[in-house]
Write an enzyme that holds these catalytic residues in place. Structure first.
Site, mmCIF file in Angstrom:
data_model
loop_
_atom_site.group_PDB
_atom_site.id
_atom_site.type_symbol
_atom_site.label_atom_id
_atom_site.label_comp_id
_atom_site.label_asym_id
_atom_site.label_seq_id
_atom_site.Cartn_x
_atom_site.Cartn_y
_atom_site.Cartn_z
ATOM 1 N N ASP A 1 3.932 9.570 2.164
ATOM 2 C CA ASP A 1 2.620 9.436 1.055
ATOM 3 C C ASP A 1 2.944 8.786 -0.165
ATOM 4 O OD1 ASP A 1 0.129 10.292 -0.085
ATOM 5 O OD2 ASP A 1 -0.071 11.904 1.472
ATOM 6 N N HIS B 1 3.155 5.100 0.275
ATOM 7 C CA HIS B 1 1.819 4.856 0.035
ATOM 8 C C HIS B 1 1.638 4.132 -1.569
ATOM 9 C CE1 HIS B 1 -0.384 7.483 3.438
ATOM 10 N NE2 HIS B 1 0.601 6.718 3.620
#
Length: 380
Positions: A185, A208
């Site tokens: 993430d 991310h």
């Protein structure tokens, strides 16, 4: 017991998890205030219980190791903090990257623990540790101030859900630098109520990207200011530098600088997304977080051509203003497989190019909007 004894000392205290040992530690709140400064030296391995079925029924499933109301503490060492998150990631409620990419049961049943959380603490240094395989966020600061985080190595698999590397919320005067983060993430995420946050010399590979947000969830207020991100390398990541907000929120994001960032194979190198939504059922709303005074400079490298190199999607009702772009050079990656390049995208974004940008960004609106409605920025 060891924490309580160390915390009660009147002289500077040392608490050691020695090398060569592995400690399985149950969910624990290590609470202050302590009588003196404290050094927690982690040279061995500290491990969480092995998955949801091993988690004590009496314990909060949202946190594992919590430092609460601590001042003047250093956590350091060559050891490992292992969240043993694999069984948590496999819960059916997790957003798996399967055919449909959706959870199979309601996310409300999917509480998972943060590995290390500092809450209402100040004057902290955290350095040198390896933190791995957290069930959710690896490292979180809540309501903290005057914190230095450096030389961390954070790792979890690229498809491990919701495993942000470092999350900062309602905190100020934070420095994060010289760390390697590889996870599933956000590499680093900055939440509401944060200001004077400085991030530099971070490698995100893969991740991310480095994000401000998400902000404004469920029509909430969000105030974020004086954020700098510099001298970072983002490699084969879903995003580069991102600001993400939900529709319906209010407040502002301001005084943000992204400088000297190298991208390699990044799908969305520069992105503002004010339509952030985790499903297809988010309705349009008339309020939004006001994003202004954001600069992007000396950002270079390659991008994944499946997405535009710059995506500046601002709210319909609350435009972004004072966006400045300079010295940005982004080329399509060599492995684009014949996919056509996409042009930079802007929506309701006001700002300008200070130098020649590659690829050219002609979609920014010059000047300022004639009228900005009630932005509720006075709450920040």
């Amino acid at each position: 017991m060891a924490w309580d004894i160390a915390c009660s000392q009147t002289q500077p205290a040392l608490l050691v998890a020695p090398a060569g040992y592995r400690f399985v530690v149950q969910p624990t709140v290590l609470a202050g205030p302590c009588q003196t400064s404290l050094l927690f030296q982690i040279d061995g391995t500290i491990m969480a219980p092995d998955g949801p079925r091993s988690w004590p029924n009496y314990s909060n499933k949202r946190q594992w190791l919590v430092f609460y109301n601590v001042t003047g503490m250093t956590v350091q060492g060559d050891g490992v903090v292992d969240g043993r998150g694999h069984k948590w990631w496999d819960l059916p409620c997790k957003p798996h990257k399967g055919i449909h990419g959706t959870a199979t049961v309601a996310p409300s049943s999917c509480d998972s623990p943060v590995a290390i959380r500092f809450f209402m603490s100040s004057n902290l240094t955290v350095q040198g540790l390896k933190v791995q395989n957290s069930p959710q966020f690896h490292f979180r600061l809540d309501h903290c101030q005057n914190v230095v985080v450096r030389m961390l190595n954070i790792h979890s698999p690229s498809l491990s859900p919701n495993t942000d590397g470092i999350h900062i919320e309602n905190s100020n005067n934070i420095i994060v630098h010289s760390s390697l983060i590889s996870n599933g993430d956000d590499c680093i995420s900055i939440g509401a109520g944060s200001y004077n946050v400085h991030i530099r010399n971070i490698t995100c590979s893969p991740s991310h990207g480095i994000s401000i947000g998400s902000l404004g969830f469920r029509n909430s207020g969000a105030c974020v200011s004086n954020i700098t991100v510099s001298d970072c390398f983002i490699h084969h990541s879903q995003n580069g530098v991102r600001i993400k907000t939900w529709q319906g929120g209010y407040g502002s994001v301001s005084q943000v600088k992204f400088h000297n960032i190298w991208m390699e194979g990044v799908r969305n190198p520069v992105i503002i997304d004010q339509y952030y939504c985790l499903s297809k059922n988010c309705s349009n709303q008339t309020s939004g977080v006001y994003i202004h005074d954001v600069s992007y400079s000396n950002i270079r490298g390659t991008y994944d051509v499946r997405s535009p190199p710059m995506h500046l999607a601002c709210s319909d009702s609350v435009p972004c203003t004072d966006l400045e772009l300079s010295d940005i050079v982004l080329f399509p990656g060599a492995d684009h497989g014949g996919v056509a390049e996409k042009n930079p995208f802007c929506w309701n974004a006001y700002g300008g190019n200070q130098t020649l940008i590659v690829p050219p960004v002609s979609c920014l609106i010059g000047g300022s909007p004639d009228l900005i409605m009630d932005l509720k920025e006075d709450l920040c």
